[in-house]
Scaffold this motif. Structure first.
Motif, PDB file in Angstrom:
ATOM      1  N   ALA A 126      -2.663  34.417 -19.872  1.00  0.00           N
ATOM      2  CA  ALA A 126      -3.501  33.303 -19.426  1.00  0.00           C
ATOM      3  C   ALA A 126      -3.459  33.161 -17.904  1.00  0.00           C
ATOM      4  O   ALA A 126      -4.477  32.872 -17.266  1.00  0.00           O
ATOM      5  CB  ALA A 126      -3.056  32.011 -20.101  1.00  0.00           C
ATOM      6  N   LYS A 127      -2.286  33.368 -17.306  1.00  0.00           N
ATOM      7  CA  LYS A 127      -2.173  33.278 -15.848  1.00  0.00           C
ATOM      8  C   LYS A 127      -2.941  34.401 -15.154  1.00  0.00           C
ATOM      9  O   LYS A 127      -3.581  34.181 -14.118  1.00  0.00           O
ATOM     10  CB  LYS A 127      -0.698  33.302 -15.434  1.00  0.00           C
ATOM     11  CG  LYS A 127       0.048  32.007 -15.751  1.00  0.00           C
ATOM     12  CD  LYS A 127       1.500  32.062 -15.286  1.00  0.00           C
ATOM     13  CE  LYS A 127       2.189  30.716 -15.509  1.00  0.00           C
ATOM     14  NZ  LYS A 127       3.605  30.722 -15.052  1.00  0.00           N
ATOM     15  N   ILE A 128      -2.887  35.599 -15.723  1.00  0.00           N
ATOM     16  CA  ILE A 128      -3.626  36.729 -15.136  1.00  0.00           C
ATOM     17  C   ILE A 128      -5.124  36.441 -15.173  1.00  0.00           C
ATOM     18  O   ILE A 128      -5.839  36.642 -14.181  1.00  0.00           O
ATOM     19  CB  ILE A 128      -3.299  38.034 -15.885  1.00  0.00           C
ATOM     20  CG1 ILE A 128      -1.851  38.458 -15.603  1.00  0.00           C
ATOM     21  CG2 ILE A 128      -4.267  39.151 -15.499  1.00  0.00           C
ATOM     22  CD1 ILE A 128      -1.343  39.552 -16.522  1.00  0.00           C
ATOM     23  N   LEU A 129      -5.596  35.952 -16.308  1.00  0.00           N
ATOM     24  CA  LEU A 129      -7.020  35.652 -16.424  1.00  0.00           C
ATOM     25  C   LEU A 129      -7.417  34.472 -15.541  1.00  0.00           C
ATOM     26  O   LEU A 129      -8.497  34.480 -14.937  1.00  0.00           O
ATOM     27  CB  LEU A 129      -7.370  35.359 -17.882  1.00  0.00           C
ATOM     28  CG  LEU A 129      -7.475  36.577 -18.790  1.00  0.00           C
ATOM     29  CD1 LEU A 129      -7.573  36.153 -20.245  1.00  0.00           C
ATOM     30  CD2 LEU A 129      -8.683  37.434 -18.401  1.00  0.00           C
ATOM     31  N   LYS A 130      -6.571  33.465 -15.453  1.00  0.00           N
ATOM     32  CA  LYS A 130      -6.872  32.340 -14.555  1.00  0.00           C
ATOM     33  C   LYS A 130      -6.998  32.838 -13.122  1.00  0.00           C
ATOM     34  O   LYS A 130      -7.912  32.435 -12.384  1.00  0.00           O
ATOM     35  CB  LYS A 130      -5.788  31.272 -14.652  1.00  0.00           C
ATOM     36  CG  LYS A 130      -6.042  30.081 -13.725  1.00  0.00           C
ATOM     37  CD  LYS A 130      -4.921  29.047 -13.766  1.00  0.00           C
ATOM     38  CE  LYS A 130      -5.201  27.919 -12.783  1.00  0.00           C
ATOM     39  NZ  LYS A 130      -4.125  26.891 -12.774  1.00  0.00           N
ATOM     40  N   ALA A 131      -6.086  33.720 -12.723  1.00  0.00           N
ATOM     41  CA  ALA A 131      -6.147  34.274 -11.369  1.00  0.00           C
ATOM     42  C   ALA A 131      -7.430  35.062 -11.174  1.00  0.00           C
ATOM     43  O   ALA A 131      -8.088  34.952 -10.130  1.00  0.00           O
ATOM     44  CB  ALA A 131      -4.926  35.151 -11.102  1.00  0.00           C
ATOM     45  N   TYR A 132      -7.803  35.845 -12.165  1.00  0.00           N
ATOM     46  CA  TYR A 132      -8.997  36.676 -12.023  1.00  0.00           C
ATOM     47  C   TYR A 132     -10.264  35.832 -11.929  1.00  0.00           C
ATOM     48  O   TYR A 132     -11.102  36.025 -11.039  1.00  0.00           O
ATOM     49  CB  TYR A 132      -9.095  37.658 -13.190  1.00  0.00           C
ATOM     50  CG  TYR A 132     -10.311  38.553 -13.104  1.00  0.00           C
ATOM     51  CD1 TYR A 132     -10.521  39.356 -11.984  1.00  0.00           C
ATOM     52  CD2 TYR A 132     -11.266  38.578 -14.122  1.00  0.00           C
ATOM     53  CE1 TYR A 132     -11.651  40.175 -11.883  1.00  0.00           C
ATOM     54  CE2 TYR A 132     -12.388  39.393 -14.034  1.00  0.00           C
ATOM     55  CZ  TYR A 132     -12.568  40.184 -12.910  1.00  0.00           C
ATOM     56  OH  TYR A 132     -13.684  40.968 -12.813  1.00  0.00           O
ATOM     57  N   PHE A 133     -10.426  34.891 -12.858  1.00  0.00           N
ATOM     58  CA  PHE A 133     -11.609  34.032 -12.812  1.00  0.00           C
ATOM     59  C   PHE A 133     -11.671  33.267 -11.491  1.00  0.00           C
ATOM     60  O   PHE A 133     -12.720  33.194 -10.848  1.00  0.00           O
ATOM     61  CB  PHE A 133     -11.598  33.044 -13.981  1.00  0.00           C
ATOM     62  CG  PHE A 133     -12.086  33.611 -15.286  1.00  0.00           C
ATOM     63  CD1 PHE A 133     -13.420  33.930 -15.473  1.00  0.00           C
ATOM     64  CD2 PHE A 133     -11.210  33.806 -16.343  1.00  0.00           C
ATOM     65  CE1 PHE A 133     -13.879  34.448 -16.677  1.00  0.00           C
ATOM     66  CE2 PHE A 133     -11.654  34.320 -17.559  1.00  0.00           C
ATOM     67  CZ  PHE A 133     -12.993  34.648 -17.723  1.00  0.00           C
ATOM     68  N   THR A 134     -10.548  32.688 -11.082  1.00  0.00           N
ATOM     69  CA  THR A 134     -10.537  31.887  -9.854  1.00  0.00           C
ATOM     70  C   THR A 134     -10.825  32.746  -8.635  1.00  0.00           C
ATOM     71  O   THR A 134     -11.532  32.320  -7.708  1.00  0.00           O
ATOM     72  CB  THR A 134      -9.183  31.173  -9.695  1.00  0.00           C
ATOM     73  OG1 THR A 134      -8.900  30.400 -10.873  1.00  0.00           O
ATOM     74  CG2 THR A 134      -9.186  30.244  -8.490  1.00  0.00           C
ATOM     75  N   TRP A 135     -10.285  33.962  -8.607  1.00  0.00           N
ATOM     76  CA  TRP A 135     -10.544  34.878  -7.491  1.00  0.00           C
ATOM     77  C   TRP A 135     -12.040  35.149  -7.359  1.00  0.00           C
ATOM     78  O   TRP A 135     -12.596  35.097  -6.257  1.00  0.00           O
ATOM     79  CB  TRP A 135      -9.774  36.178  -7.726  1.00  0.00           C
ATOM     80  CG  TRP A 135     -10.020  37.256  -6.716  1.00  0.00           C
ATOM     81  CD1 TRP A 135     -10.130  37.111  -5.366  1.00  0.00           C
ATOM     82  CD2 TRP A 135     -10.182  38.659  -6.994  1.00  0.00           C
ATOM     83  NE1 TRP A 135     -10.345  38.346  -4.769  1.00  0.00           N
ATOM     84  CE2 TRP A 135     -10.384  39.299  -5.743  1.00  0.00           C
ATOM     85  CE3 TRP A 135     -10.152  39.423  -8.145  1.00  0.00           C
ATOM     86  CZ2 TRP A 135     -10.567  40.675  -5.634  1.00  0.00           C
ATOM     87  CZ3 TRP A 135     -10.338  40.799  -8.040  1.00  0.00           C
ATOM     88  CH2 TRP A 135     -10.539  41.404  -6.796  1.00  0.00           C
ATOM     89  N   THR A 136     -12.704  35.434  -8.475  1.00  0.00           N
ATOM     90  CA  THR A 136     -14.138  35.711  -8.406  1.00  0.00           C
ATOM     91  C   THR A 136     -14.912  34.489  -7.925  1.00  0.00           C
ATOM     92  O   THR A 136     -15.917  34.629  -7.213  1.00  0.00           O
ATOM     93  CB  THR A 136     -14.684  36.175  -9.765  1.00  0.00           C
ATOM     94  OG1 THR A 136     -14.585  35.119 -10.729  1.00  0.00           O
ATOM     95  CG2 THR A 136     -13.939  37.399 -10.271  1.00  0.00           C
ATOM     96  N   LEU A 137     -14.464  33.304  -8.294  1.00  0.00           N
ATOM     97  CA  LEU A 137     -15.168  32.086  -7.883  1.00  0.00           C
ATOM     98  C   LEU A 137     -14.967  31.790  -6.409  1.00  0.00           C
ATOM     99  O   LEU A 137     -15.931  31.470  -5.698  1.00  0.00           O
ATOM    100  CB  LEU A 137     -14.686  30.897  -8.730  1.00  0.00           C
ATOM    101  CG  LEU A 137     -14.910  30.980 -10.240  1.00  0.00           C
ATOM    102  CD1 LEU A 137     -14.457  29.691 -10.913  1.00  0.00           C
ATOM    103  CD2 LEU A 137     -16.359  31.272 -10.572  1.00  0.00           C
TER     104      LEU A 137
END
Length: 475
Positions: free
Chosen positions: A119-130
């Protein structure tokens, strides 16, 4: 692997809710809508359904000039200024935050530490793209629900530093044991670990112009922790041959019959003279049997004879065509650039060339399904052969080709490096290629004070438009 992602998600949620009612005598005092054990992997699976939206956008593909419009050309002429980010917060990011902060996850779905790490990896990825689209965003005060409807905006620098720490936490926390309901890696946490570190690596490279010392530290940390080592490690969203889970471009071209997107003249003109073996995947031939790119950003009054140009390739717009998001080749191009910049212990042109050549090979293998026909001849092209004097330009150009259809990522790398040399549409009133996207117009009234503070703190200009730059996009 989940066979029907959305349908199974709804089924699983229904099972969780109904299980609270199986034995009335035992559950009369239990709220069936708040089970004692939460399904973290169902929340993760629901967040994963948003992954293709990062890439499959009729806006993102135009900024780096991958596609040109055959009609309705507003997108390629940058008519839209403001874009809405609310759905990302209320959708995948909220699902992931509920996993990260939940104290009652179900260990039968895999080690709880791994559920939280993913979940942390995906949160980082989504937030990075935003943040790379908008710049400063709500982060530290976001995702609080009714506790805070007006979150402040954190600077992009703070967000980047927070995401580096989040990825560090995920890398350190992963233990042996797979997780359930994983539609991209089949629960393999070793692949998730590589993905997290590869994201970390690519984020570090993004700081090359604004904080090279920090970039170097974070880059080498990610390398040491272990990044992708093969195309089988790629983060690729696996669409299915069914309407509920089909590829966006299949829906546009085949289901709706909209031949609105031709491959752009800039990328066809770059690839065709070199006999790039990826071109037949990216583009269809026109009715005359030739690859012909369409001029980019045509005035809306232009009539395009569609048969004269190359539409988006069939292989990319099948119902079950995957969407490539984070890839081994990206990591190799990053390693080549870092070696050329002198960041790594094995820095220099020998290492840079090794990674550059391998990146191109793996890109061809990814796009052409391991068919390397034409690769050897392609690598003999004088413009493709590694040249120490032109290395950063070559790496940037080849990275742009590899990232085809991953529009927002290709755009971010163009903003950072300036490669390839793209020009804005002619006859477009002098409007330049965007450097960021404007905030949702609703924020001006919904979150006025924090919106105004964010715009006032922009690093280079103080206007919420397409010409302002994000923090790392240093002029």
């Amino acid at each position: 692997m989940i066979k029907t992602y959305k349908s199974l998600y709804l089924f699983l949620v229904t099972v969780v809710v109904l299980s609270g009612c199986k034995k009335f005598d035992e559950s009369i005092n239990t709220d069936p809508n708040n089970p004692t054990k939460a399904s973290g992997t169902q929340l993760i699976a629901n967040a994963l359904l948003s992954l293709p939206n990062i890439s499959s956008s009729p806006y993102g593909v135009h900024y780096p000039q991958y596609l040109s419009n055959t009609s309705f050309t507003d997108n390629s002429r940058y008519v839209t200024t403001n874009f809405n980010f609310y759905g990302w917060y209320t959708g995948p990011l909220m699902n992931l935050e509920n996993v990260i902060t939940n104290s009652a996850l179900n260990a039968s779905e895999g080690p709880i530490a791994n559920q939280i790490a993913v979940a942390k990896i995906l949160k980082a990825y989504f937030t990075w793209t935003l943040t790379d689209r908008w710049g400063d965003l709500p982060y530290s005060e976001a995702l609080k629900g009714s506790a805070n409807f007006n979150p402040k905006y954190d600077s992009q620098q703070i967000i980047y530093n927070s995401l580096f720490l989040l990825l560090d936490e995920a890398n350190a926390a992963i233990v042996s044991g797979n997780i359930k309901n994983d539609i991209v890696y089949g629960g393999d946490v070793n692949k998730w670990k590589k993905l997290g570190n590869t994201i970390h690596l690519l984020m570090a490279l993004r700081l090359s112009k604004v904080d090279e010392a920090k970039a170097k530290v974070e880059f080498n940390k990610a390398l040491a922790n272990g990044i992708m080592t093969a195309n089988t490690d790629n983060l690729a969203y696996p669409h299915l041959s069914e309407q509920n889970n089909e590829n966006y471009w299949y829906n546009s071209f085949t289901r709706l019959g909209r031949n609105w997107f031709a491959v752009s003249k800039p990328i066809v003109d770059f690839m065709k003279p070199k006999n790039d073996p990826r071109l037949p995947v990216f583009a269809n031939k026109n009715t005359a049997g030739e690859y012909v790119g369409l001029d980019y950003g045509l005035p809306s009054s232009t009539t395009v004879i569609i048969n004269n140009f190359s539409l988006l390739g069939d292989a990319i717009r099948q119902q079950n065509s995957p969407v490539y998001l984070v890839t081994y080749s990206q990591a190799l191009f990053a390693k080549a650039e870092a070696a050329k910049r002198g960041w790594t212990t094995d820095a220099g042109d020998v290492t840079a060339k090794l990674n550059y050549d391998l990146a191109i090979e793996q890109s061809v293998r990814q796009w052409n399904k391991n068919d390397v026909t034409g690769l050897a001849a392609y690598m003999t092209n004088i413009d493709v052969q590694y040249n120490p004097l032109l290395a950063l330009q070559q790496i940037g150009n080849q990275r742009w080709v590899h990232l085809f259809m991953n529009g927002y990522e290709g755009w971010a790398e163009w903003r950072r490096t300036g490669y390839p040399a793209l020009s804005p549409p002619p006859s477009n009133n002098g409007i330049q290629i965007p450097r960021r996207e404007g905030y949702p117009t609703q924020e001006r009234s919904n979150n006025t004070a924090n919106y105004n503070a964010a715009v006032a703190s922009f690093p280079y200009t103080k206007v919420d438009d397409l010409n302002a730059r994000v923090w790392w996009d240093k002029p």
